[in-house]
Motif scaffolding. Structure first.
Motif, PDB file in Angstrom:
ATOM      1  N   ALA A   1       3.863  -0.369 -14.294  1.00 30.68           N
ATOM      2  CA  ALA A   1       4.289   0.897 -13.686  1.00 30.68           C
ATOM      3  C   ALA A   1       4.668   0.756 -12.229  1.00 30.68           C
ATOM      4  O   ALA A   1       5.596   1.411 -11.745  1.00 30.68           O
ATOM      5  CB  ALA A   1       3.167   1.935 -13.825  1.00 30.68           C
ATOM      6  N   TYR A   2       3.942  -0.102 -11.517  1.00 32.17           N
ATOM      7  CA  TYR A   2       4.108  -0.231 -10.078  1.00 32.17           C
ATOM      8  C   TYR A   2       5.536  -0.640  -9.718  1.00 32.17           C
ATOM      9  O   TYR A   2       6.077  -1.594 -10.261  1.00 32.17           O
ATOM     10  CB  TYR A   2       3.115  -1.265  -9.547  1.00 32.17           C
ATOM     11  N   GLY A   3       6.138   0.130  -8.830  1.00 29.18           N
ATOM     12  CA  GLY A   3       7.510  -0.124  -8.413  1.00 29.18           C
ATOM     13  C   GLY A   3       8.547   0.564  -9.266  1.00 29.18           C
ATOM     14  O   GLY A   3       9.736   0.574  -8.924  1.00 29.18           O
ATOM     15  N   LYS A   4       8.113   1.175 -10.377  1.00 31.86           N
ATOM     16  CA  LYS A   4       9.043   1.840 -11.286  1.00 31.86           C
ATOM     17  C   LYS A   4       8.791   3.346 -11.367  1.00 31.86           C
ATOM     18  O   LYS A   4       9.700   4.127 -11.617  1.00 31.86           O
ATOM     19  CB  LYS A   4       8.937   1.230 -12.688  1.00 31.86           C
ATOM     20  N   GLN A   5       7.540   3.744 -11.189  1.00 38.62           N
ATOM     21  CA  GLN A   5       7.182   5.155 -11.205  1.00 38.62           C
ATOM     22  C   GLN A   5       5.972   5.359 -10.301  1.00 38.62           C
ATOM     23  O   GLN A   5       5.346   4.387  -9.862  1.00 38.62           O
ATOM     24  CB  GLN A   5       6.874   5.629 -12.630  1.00 38.62           C
ATOM     25  N   GLN A   6       5.671   6.599 -10.012  1.00 45.32           N
ATOM     26  CA  GLN A   6       4.543   6.893  -9.150  1.00 45.32           C
ATOM     27  C   GLN A   6       3.244   6.383  -9.779  1.00 45.32           C
ATOM     28  O   GLN A   6       2.959   6.679 -10.928  1.00 45.32           O
ATOM     29  CB  GLN A   6       4.438   8.407  -8.920  1.00 45.32           C
ATOM     30  N   VAL A   7       2.504   5.590  -9.016  1.00 43.76           N
ATOM     31  CA  VAL A   7       1.210   5.124  -9.496  1.00 43.76           C
ATOM     32  C   VAL A   7       0.191   6.219  -9.233  1.00 43.76           C
ATOM     33  O   VAL A   7       0.020   6.662  -8.094  1.00 43.76           O
ATOM     34  CB  VAL A   7       0.789   3.816  -8.799  1.00 43.76           C
ATOM     35  N   THR A   8      -0.454   6.677 -10.277  1.00 40.15           N
ATOM     36  CA  THR A   8      -1.356   7.818 -10.166  1.00 40.15           C
ATOM     37  C   THR A   8      -2.751   7.378  -9.739  1.00 40.15           C
ATOM     38  O   THR A   8      -3.046   6.184  -9.662  1.00 40.15           O
ATOM     39  CB  THR A   8      -1.425   8.568 -11.506  1.00 40.15           C
TER      40      THR A   8
ATOM     41  N   ALA B   1       0.817  -1.220   0.000  1.00 44.79           N
ATOM     42  CA  ALA B   1       0.000   0.000   0.000  1.00 44.79           C
ATOM     43  C   ALA B   1       0.842   1.258   0.000  1.00 44.79           C
ATOM     44  O   ALA B   1       0.394   2.313  -0.475  1.00 44.79           O
ATOM     45  CB  ALA B   1      -0.925  -0.002   1.222  1.00 44.79           C
ATOM     46  N   ALA B   2       2.085   1.169   0.503  1.00 40.85           N
ATOM     47  CA  ALA B   2       2.940   2.352   0.599  1.00 40.85           C
ATOM     48  C   ALA B   2       3.289   2.930  -0.763  1.00 40.85           C
ATOM     49  O   ALA B   2       3.699   4.094  -0.861  1.00 40.85           O
ATOM     50  CB  ALA B   2       4.219   2.006   1.359  1.00 40.85           C
ATOM     51  N   MET B   3       3.136   2.144  -1.831  1.00 38.72           N
ATOM     52  CA  MET B   3       3.415   2.640  -3.179  1.00 38.72           C
ATOM     53  C   MET B   3       2.134   2.928  -3.955  1.00 38.72           C
ATOM     54  O   MET B   3       2.166   3.085  -5.175  1.00 38.72           O
ATOM     55  CB  MET B   3       4.293   1.646  -3.938  1.00 38.72           C
ATOM     56  N   MET B   4       1.022   2.962  -3.245  1.00 38.77           N
ATOM     57  CA  MET B   4      -0.273   3.290  -3.845  1.00 38.77           C
ATOM     58  C   MET B   4      -0.694   4.692  -3.398  1.00 38.77           C
ATOM     59  O   MET B   4      -0.123   5.243  -2.451  1.00 38.77           O
ATOM     60  CB  MET B   4      -1.327   2.273  -3.396  1.00 38.77           C
ATOM     61  N   PRO B   5      -1.717   5.282  -4.047  1.00 41.02           N
ATOM     62  CA  PRO B   5      -2.230   6.571  -3.580  1.00 41.02           C
ATOM     63  C   PRO B   5      -2.799   6.424  -2.163  1.00 41.02           C
ATOM     64  O   PRO B   5      -3.161   5.326  -1.736  1.00 41.02           O
ATOM     65  CB  PRO B   5      -3.344   6.901  -4.587  1.00 41.02           C
ATOM     66  N   PRO B   6      -2.876   7.509  -1.418  1.00 40.89           N
ATOM     67  CA  PRO B   6      -3.491   7.427  -0.085  1.00 40.89           C
ATOM     68  C   PRO B   6      -5.002   7.220  -0.199  1.00 40.89           C
ATOM     69  O   PRO B   6      -5.598   7.487  -1.236  1.00 40.89           O
ATOM     70  CB  PRO B   6      -3.162   8.793   0.528  1.00 40.89           C
TER      71      PRO B   6
END
Length: 358
Positions: free
Chosen positions: A169-176, A57-62
């Motif tokens: 994209a996940y883990g490579k750039q910001q997931v929007t 979850a830390a790499m997902m939007p809040p």
């Protein structure tokens, strides 16, 4: 062997492997407990899953929650079928088969076109009854980056939910932002067999797989602490290394573009993830090329469609002819790729391609 197929799968990170071993055996053989059992071993396994849930979850939007699944395909099916929409599902023409085939199976699929650059812009209209929009963040075949923020706004203004396939994209750039986001562990140096669906707070789905409802009453089945711990460790490592990994990929991309300067790039050069190099050479026999370059692991398209004999639907969607699509190859590289490997692969591929011209 030289591995250049990072879009199909990525090498398992040592940190992810170590995290998994704890739950395959563990101290004194206590790591195998069922995470849904109420006893101590079960609670220990459940606690490991919650740690991994926070790491993913830390790499997902809040403002959302993570539902673990058996992979991104299951996550996508849960999202599309779980919405239980009665209207149209608008899907970009270059989506992964997991999205396209699922939307088509529900018989309410509307295809969104893409440009020759491989971008799906928001200037096109949605059907008035659209209830779900599916546009991926980074394409798995040509690496093009889509305007996901704009698509989320357009979907919301139409009263629809927005699903983003963020596997590449996940883990490579910001997931929007999105209402739902599907990801897979083995595309960011985690294990195969585990993925996740992120749901924005307030989004409710119906259960599409019955039998226990272990995951938030939406997904049934016993969770694997080992796979999920590996996923969490891989996500945490990707978050820590995201800038370092991106810089390494950029250096590999610049060198690869020099080495393949006389090939034609498929898709945008700028609006793409630079760990994906999809190229074509007129008249190239790709099957022969792969046979002649057996020490280089690369792809003639997506791994999911390899061997079908059909030209890539992604390359066709950006306007390539059948011949051009079938003369294309995909090179994928990342964290563990060495510069010397890119250079040796280019030498072998170029030599084999030039031999076909003789």
């Amino acid at each position: 062997m030289i591995y250049l197929d990072y879009q199909a799968s990525t090498p398992l990170a040592p940190e992810a492997r170590d995290a998994m071993l704890r739950w395959l055996d563990g101290p004194e053989g206590t790591g195998f407990g069922n995470p849904h059992s109420p006893h101590r071993m079960g609670r220990m396994a459940a606690a490991a899953i919650e740690v991994a849930r926070d790491q993913v979850a830390a790499m997902m939007p809040p403002g959302g929650r993570v539902i673990f699944t058996g992979g991104a395909t299951e996550a996508i099916n849960l999202a599309i079928r779980g919405v239980n929409a009665t209207g149209s599902i608008s899907v970009s023409a270059i989506e992964h088969a997991a999205v396209l085939d699922t939307a088509r199976a529900l018989d309410r699929c509307h295809i969104l076109n893409v440009s020759a650059e491989g971008k799906c812009n928001t200037r096109q209209d949605l059907p008035g009854d659209t209830r779900l929009v599916c546009v991926m963040q980074v394409n798995n075949e040509i690496g093009t980056i889509q305007p996901t923020v704009d698509w989320q706004r357009k979907a919301r203004s139409a009263g629809a939910l927005y699903l983003c396939d963020a596997v590449q994209a996940y883990g490579k750039q910001q997931v929007t932002g999105a209402d739902m986001i599907a990801v897979s562990a083995h595309k960011l140096h985690g294990p195969k067999g585990v993925g996740a669906l992120w749901l924005r707070d307030g989004v409710e789905l119906i259960e599409v797989q019955t039998g226990g409802g272990q995951e938030d009453r939406l997904r049934s089945g016993t969770l694997s602490p080992a796979l999920i711990a590996g996923f969490g460790a891989a996500a945490a490592l990707a978050k820590e290394r995201i800038e370092q990994d991106a810089a390494h990929v950029e250096a590999l991309w610049m060198r690869a573009r020099e080495l393949f300067a006389d090939w034609t790039l498929n898709g945008s050069e700028d609006a793409r993830w630079h760990g994906n190099l999809n190229l074509r050479r007129n008249g190239l026999d790709v099957a022969r090329l792969m046979s002649d370059c057996r020490e280089v692991m690369f792809s003639a398209g997506s791994a999911c469609a390899s061997g079908s004999g059909r030209p890539s639907h992604v390359l066709k969607a950006i306007g390539l002819t059948d011949s051009e699509a079938k003369s294309s190859i995909r090179l994928g590289f990342g964290r563990y790729t060495k510069m010397a490997e890119i250079e040796e692969a280019a030498r072998l591929i170029n030599m084999a391609a030039e031999a076909q011209d003789l």
